[in-house]
Motif scaffolding. Structure first.
Motif, PDB file in Angstrom:
ATOM      1  N   GLN A  79      -1.701 -40.372 -10.182  1.00 22.13           N
ATOM      2  CA  GLN A  79      -2.595 -39.703  -9.220  1.00 22.13           C
ATOM      3  C   GLN A  79      -1.916 -38.486  -8.602  1.00 22.13           C
ATOM      4  N   ILE A 120      -6.932 -43.665  -5.206  1.00 20.83           N
ATOM      5  CA  ILE A 120      -7.305 -42.277  -4.940  1.00 20.83           C
ATOM      6  C   ILE A 120      -7.534 -42.095  -3.445  1.00 20.83           C
ATOM      7  N   ALA A 179      -7.933 -37.107 -11.186  1.00 16.19           N
ATOM      8  CA  ALA A 179      -6.989 -38.201 -10.956  1.00 16.19           C
ATOM      9  C   ALA A 179      -7.672 -39.553 -11.082  1.00 16.19           C
TER      10      ALA A 179
END
Length: 458
Positions: free
Chosen positions: A37, A278, A350
């Motif tokens: 990420q 995230i 991501a």
């Protein structure tokens, strides 16, 4: 480290995470996914979108000989970027063009070669199992047959292609059990032809596709409704699978599965990834194939029975979609680069990257999942043993269940390396159930609902 998502706060990685709805589901936090990420670069995505916009138009029927304008120049640049990524990882990507001549169609009346760019990162344990990330190369203006006017296609869909390239840059640094495919698909605006060509070839070649993540418009945060929001995204996923037989339909009527197609459970899986990895992103799983009466490049895969979803922004701006470049009554129309938020595009990239990585590190979803327990106080689930290739890779299995009106899995139990397990005093009538495979490193596959309605294929 075992965590419960409702306990996951901003202390993990950087930023604020959405609190999960998965109330009593344990999971193992994976540091590699946090690293993936954090490795996604908004600056690189911006550079790629700027380059794609610089080709003027990427219309399917546009110029192919020029080095600076048209879809031919764009696809050659995309291939060169994939080749560069492959060179940096020691040739870990197989990069190639995939094409077919299309003609006699409403939007392609005369013969045109529709050419996509494909990059395959082969798995080390189960290479015939694939997860796919895609974006669309082509762009358009108001008239879908206008192939000469400038059609920047900055958000629709240079953002999806740039995200796919960036995911390849990041994930090519790792090795995975299953294979990952990065696809820049052509001909979307003219009839989803790139996706059709790829899906049909994959079926012919025996690809075991477990998920298609179609990224179509992942860069806009300012909606036509006046909402500006960079903290949410949508995941569209079909309900009942397109390749059901009459017997499948009859059985589903009595056993359920309308909201547990493999596509829906891929969407739930991605939703988990957003909650867990995230920062500051909440995804909405939309129970529909695509936006109302519209379509995207995941649909040709769904048509052949492959699980596939569409990932995109929450608030669309129709003044910036499929529009001639102009200003009318003080309103600027057209899909130009000033309408793209690069940090947001990086956030959704991501999300794709951690989802692809987690699925590719996990074993294949369990096959032949069955359930029994009618007129019984308990529920028994069974499934096939892992393949010979994955025998050492599979640590065991986790059973999930939820109330029938709950959108997400609420409860889970790790049951070890078995092929059958009974949940004592949990009544089959009151819940929906599923099974996930667990790797030796605690990566989990998407959940598989029992029977044909939820099967991911062999």
């Amino acid at each position: 480290m075992k965590l419960k998502p409702w306990a996951l706060l901003s202390s993990v990685a950087a930023g604020v995470f959405a609190i999960s709805a998965y109330a009593d589901v344990e999971y193992t936090d994976q540091p590699q996914l946090h690293a993936i990420q954090q490795a996604v670069s908004a600056d690189r995505i911006q550079t790629d979108i700027e380059k794609l916009v610089s080709f003027g138009t990427r219309h399917t029927l546009s110029e192919t000989e020029s080095d600076t304008r048209g879809i031919g120049a764009a696809r050659r640049w995309i291939k060169a970027e994939f080749d560069k990524i492959s060179a940096e990882c020691g040739g870990c990507l197989e990069v190639y063009y995939q094409s077919r001549v299309i003609s006699g169609e409403p939007r392609i009346p005369d013969p045109v070669e529709v050419v996509s760019v494909i990059a395959v990162q082969k798995g080390t344990v189960d290479p015939s199992r694939y997860v796919i990330m895609s974006g669309d190369i082509d762009s358009r203006v108001s008239d879908v047959m206008d192939y000469t006017s400038d059609a920047p296609g900055a958000n629709d869909n240079a953002s999806g292609v740039a995200g796919t390239l960036e995911a390849a840059r990041v994930l090519s640094k790792y090795k995975f059990a299953g294979s990952i495919v990065y696809a820049a698909l052509a001909g979307e605006e003219q009839g989803l032809f790139g996706g059709k060509i790829m899906a049909e070839q994959a079926q012919k070649d025996g690809w075991r596709i477990k998920a298609v993540l179609n990224n179509d418009m992942i860069g806009n945060i300012e909606g036509i409704n006046g909402v500006i929001n960079n903290t949410t995204a949508r995941i569209f996923a079909e309900g009942t699978r397109q390749d059901e037989t009459p017997e499948d339909i009859r059985r589903r009527r009595f056993t359920g599965g309308e909201v547990d197609s493999p596509s829906r459970n891929v969407a739930r899986y991605i939703d988990w990834m957003a909650d867990r990895y995230i920062p500051n992103l909440d995804t909405m799983v939309i129970y529909r194939l695509d936006r109302f009466a519209r379509g995207g490049h995941h649909r040709p895969f769904n048509d052949l029975g492959f699980p596939g979803v569409r990932i995109m922004e929450t608030n669309e701006n129709y003044n910036r979609q499929h529009q001639d470049l102009r200003v009318e009554n003080g309103i600027a129309y057209g899909d130009t680069i000033d309408g793209v938020d690069f940090d947001y595009a990086a956030k959704l990239t991501a999300l794709n990257a951690v989802s692809l990585a987690s699925m590719a590190w996990a074993p294949s979803p369990p096959a032949e999942v069955k359930i029994a327990g009618a007129v019984s106080p308990s529920t028994t689930l069974s499934w096939a043993a892992p393949s010979e290739a994955e025998k050492e890779h599979v640590k065991g299995y986790r059973i999930y269940w939820r109330h029938t009106d709950a959108p997400n899995w609420e409860f889970s139990r790790y049951v070890g390396n078995v092929t059958e397990y009974t949940l004592e005093n949990i009544v089959i009538d009151n819940y929906f159930f599923g099974v996930a495979s667990v790797s030796d490193k605690d990566f989990e596959s998407p959940v598989v609902y029992p029977g044909a309605a939820g099967a991911f294929g062999e």
